[in-house]
Scaffold this active site. Structure first.
Site, PDB file in Angstrom:
ATOM      1  N   LYS A  10       0.832  -1.212   0.000  1.00  0.00           N
ATOM      2  CA  LYS A  10       0.000   0.000   0.000  1.00  0.00           C
ATOM      3  C   LYS A  10       0.871   1.269   0.000  1.00  0.00           C
ATOM      4  CE  LYS A  10      -3.988  -2.165   2.297  1.00  0.00           C
ATOM      5  NZ  LYS A  10      -5.003  -2.025   3.380  1.00  0.00           N
ATOM      6  N   TYR A  50     -12.667  -2.298  -3.192  1.00  0.00           N
ATOM      7  CA  TYR A  50     -13.139  -2.393  -1.804  1.00  0.00           C
ATOM      8  C   TYR A  50     -14.664  -2.296  -1.702  1.00  0.00           C
ATOM      9  CZ  TYR A  50      -8.436  -2.247   0.279  1.00  0.00           C
ATOM     10  OH  TYR A  50      -7.145  -2.553   0.690  1.00  0.00           O
ATOM     11  N   ASN A 113      -1.933   0.288   6.879  1.00  0.00           N
ATOM     12  CA  ASN A 113      -1.401  -0.974   7.409  1.00  0.00           C
ATOM     13  C   ASN A 113      -0.467  -1.721   6.448  1.00  0.00           C
ATOM     14  OD1 ASN A 113      -3.277  -1.824   5.621  1.00  0.00           O
ATOM     15  ND2 ASN A 113      -4.600  -2.846   7.102  1.00  0.00           N
ATOM     16  N   HIS A 116      -2.204  -5.356   1.695  1.00  0.00           N
ATOM     17  CA  HIS A 116      -3.483  -6.064   1.560  1.00  0.00           C
ATOM     18  C   HIS A 116      -3.180  -7.483   1.107  1.00  0.00           C
ATOM     19  CE1 HIS A 116      -7.510  -7.122  -0.016  1.00  0.00           C
ATOM     20  NE2 HIS A 116      -6.814  -7.687  -0.997  1.00  0.00           N
ATOM     21  N   GLU A 127      -9.919 -10.200  -7.320  1.00  0.00           N
ATOM     22  CA  GLU A 127      -8.965  -9.092  -7.164  1.00  0.00           C
ATOM     23  C   GLU A 127      -7.853  -9.168  -8.218  1.00  0.00           C
ATOM     24  OE1 GLU A 127      -7.848  -9.428  -3.050  1.00  0.00           O
ATOM     25  OE2 GLU A 127      -9.818  -8.754  -2.359  1.00  0.00           O
TER      26      GLU A 127
HETATM   27  P1  ADP Z   1      -7.996  -6.734   5.927  1.00  0.00           P
HETATM   28  O1  ADP Z   1      -7.184  -5.810   5.023  1.00  0.00           O
HETATM   29  O2  ADP Z   1      -7.191  -7.205   7.119  1.00  0.00           O
HETATM   30  O3  ADP Z   1      -8.660  -7.866   5.166  1.00  0.00           O
HETATM   31  P2  ADP Z   1     -10.608  -5.473   6.014  1.00  0.00           P
HETATM   32  O4  ADP Z   1     -10.900  -6.163   4.727  1.00  0.00           O
HETATM   33  O5  ADP Z   1     -11.571  -5.635   7.136  1.00  0.00           O
HETATM   34  O6  ADP Z   1      -9.159  -5.843   6.577  1.00  0.00           O
HETATM   35  O7  ADP Z   1     -10.468  -3.887   5.759  1.00  0.00           O
HETATM   36  C1  ADP Z   1      -9.888  -3.387   4.573  1.00  0.00           C
HETATM   37  C2  ADP Z   1      -8.921  -2.276   4.941  1.00  0.00           C
HETATM   38  O8  ADP Z   1      -9.660  -1.194   5.523  1.00  0.00           O
HETATM   39  C3  ADP Z   1      -7.882  -2.638   6.010  1.00  0.00           C
HETATM   40  O9  ADP Z   1      -6.745  -3.286   5.458  1.00  0.00           O
HETATM   41  C4  ADP Z   1      -7.546  -1.263   6.575  1.00  0.00           C
HETATM   42  O10 ADP Z   1      -6.673  -0.547   5.680  1.00  0.00           O
HETATM   43  C5  ADP Z   1      -8.904  -0.587   6.571  1.00  0.00           C
HETATM   44  N1  ADP Z   1      -9.648  -0.796   7.834  1.00  0.00           N
HETATM   45  C6  ADP Z   1     -10.245  -1.938   8.259  1.00  0.00           C
HETATM   46  N2  ADP Z   1     -10.884  -1.785   9.443  1.00  0.00           N
HETATM   47  C7  ADP Z   1     -10.688  -0.489   9.780  1.00  0.00           C
HETATM   48  C8  ADP Z   1     -11.109   0.306  10.890  1.00  0.00           C
HETATM   49  N3  ADP Z   1     -11.837  -0.208  11.900  1.00  0.00           N
HETATM   50  N4  ADP Z   1     -10.731   1.618  10.922  1.00  0.00           N
HETATM   51  C9  ADP Z   1     -10.004   2.153   9.935  1.00  0.00           C
HETATM   52  N5  ADP Z   1      -9.574   1.465   8.832  1.00  0.00           N
HETATM   53  C10 ADP Z   1      -9.906   0.146   8.748  1.00  0.00           C
HETATM   54 MG    MG Z   2     -10.054  -7.678   3.598  1.00  0.00          MG
END
Ligand code: ADP
Ligand code: MG
Length: 142
Positions: A10, A50, A113, A116, A127
């Site tokens: 990212k 997303y 973070n 992905h 994807e």
């Molecule tokens: P992952 O990437 O671990 O699969 P999700 O699919 O739930 O997580 O969420 C997609 C992305 O949205 C996350 O990687 C993160 O960048 C962001 N995100 C997820 N949950 C939160 C949250 N509670 N607050 C802020 N950003 C979030």
């Molecule tokens: Mg996810």
């Protein structure tokens, strides 16, 4: 049997020049790199990627972050690739990230973070199509 999955490095990780280290970690764990793309998400492409999160409270922040700079997409292959990559990436929740995971090393927050990883084989195929289209990836002999 080999399985494919998608990793996105990212914008925060690319900007801080962690991409090389992240690719090293991936290769150390026996993932094979089958395709790679340096790209920049538009709001439309990020929304398509997303779509499952549309309407959540973090959605706007997530789309803005994903469009904030360069992303590097990697098409990866190995046995059990989807589950193994999720394990290596680490948890969505910062408090649950295990030491040694990519997010533990390089995430800067819950949204920023670093990476992905696809969460199921079905989502991985969707994807991969969104990012790379539908090129032919020949079966490898090794
Ligand atoms: P992952 O990437 O671990 O699969 P999700 O699919 O739930 O997580 O969420 C997609 C992305 O949205 C996350 O990687 C993160 O960048 C962001 N995100 C997820 N949950 C939160 C949250 N509670 N607050 C802020 N950003 C979030
Ligand atoms: Mg996810």
């Amino acid at each position: 049997m080999n399985q494919q999955t998608l990793l996105l490095i990212k914008p925060n990780a690319v900007m801080h020049k962690h991409a090389g280290n992240i690719i090293s970690i991936i290769e150390t764990k026996a993932f094979l790199l089958r395709d790679i793309k340096v790209m920049q998400f538009t709001p439309e492409a990020a929304a398509a990627f997303y779509q499952e999160h549309l309407g959540k409270e973090f959605y706007d922040r997530l789309i803005k972050f994903m469009c904030s700079g360069t992303t590097i997409a990697l098409l990866l292959e190995k046995a059990n690739a989807v589950a193994d990559l999720r394990e290596l990436v680490g948890d969505t929740d910062p408090a649950k990230r295990k030491p040694g995971t990519i997010r533990h090393l390089y995430a800067e927050g819950i949204t920023e973070n670093a990476v992905h990883a696809s969460d199921s084989p079905e989502h991985a195929q969707r994807e991969i199509r969104l990012i790379f289209g539908s090129p032919q990836y020949p079966k490898l002999s090794h």
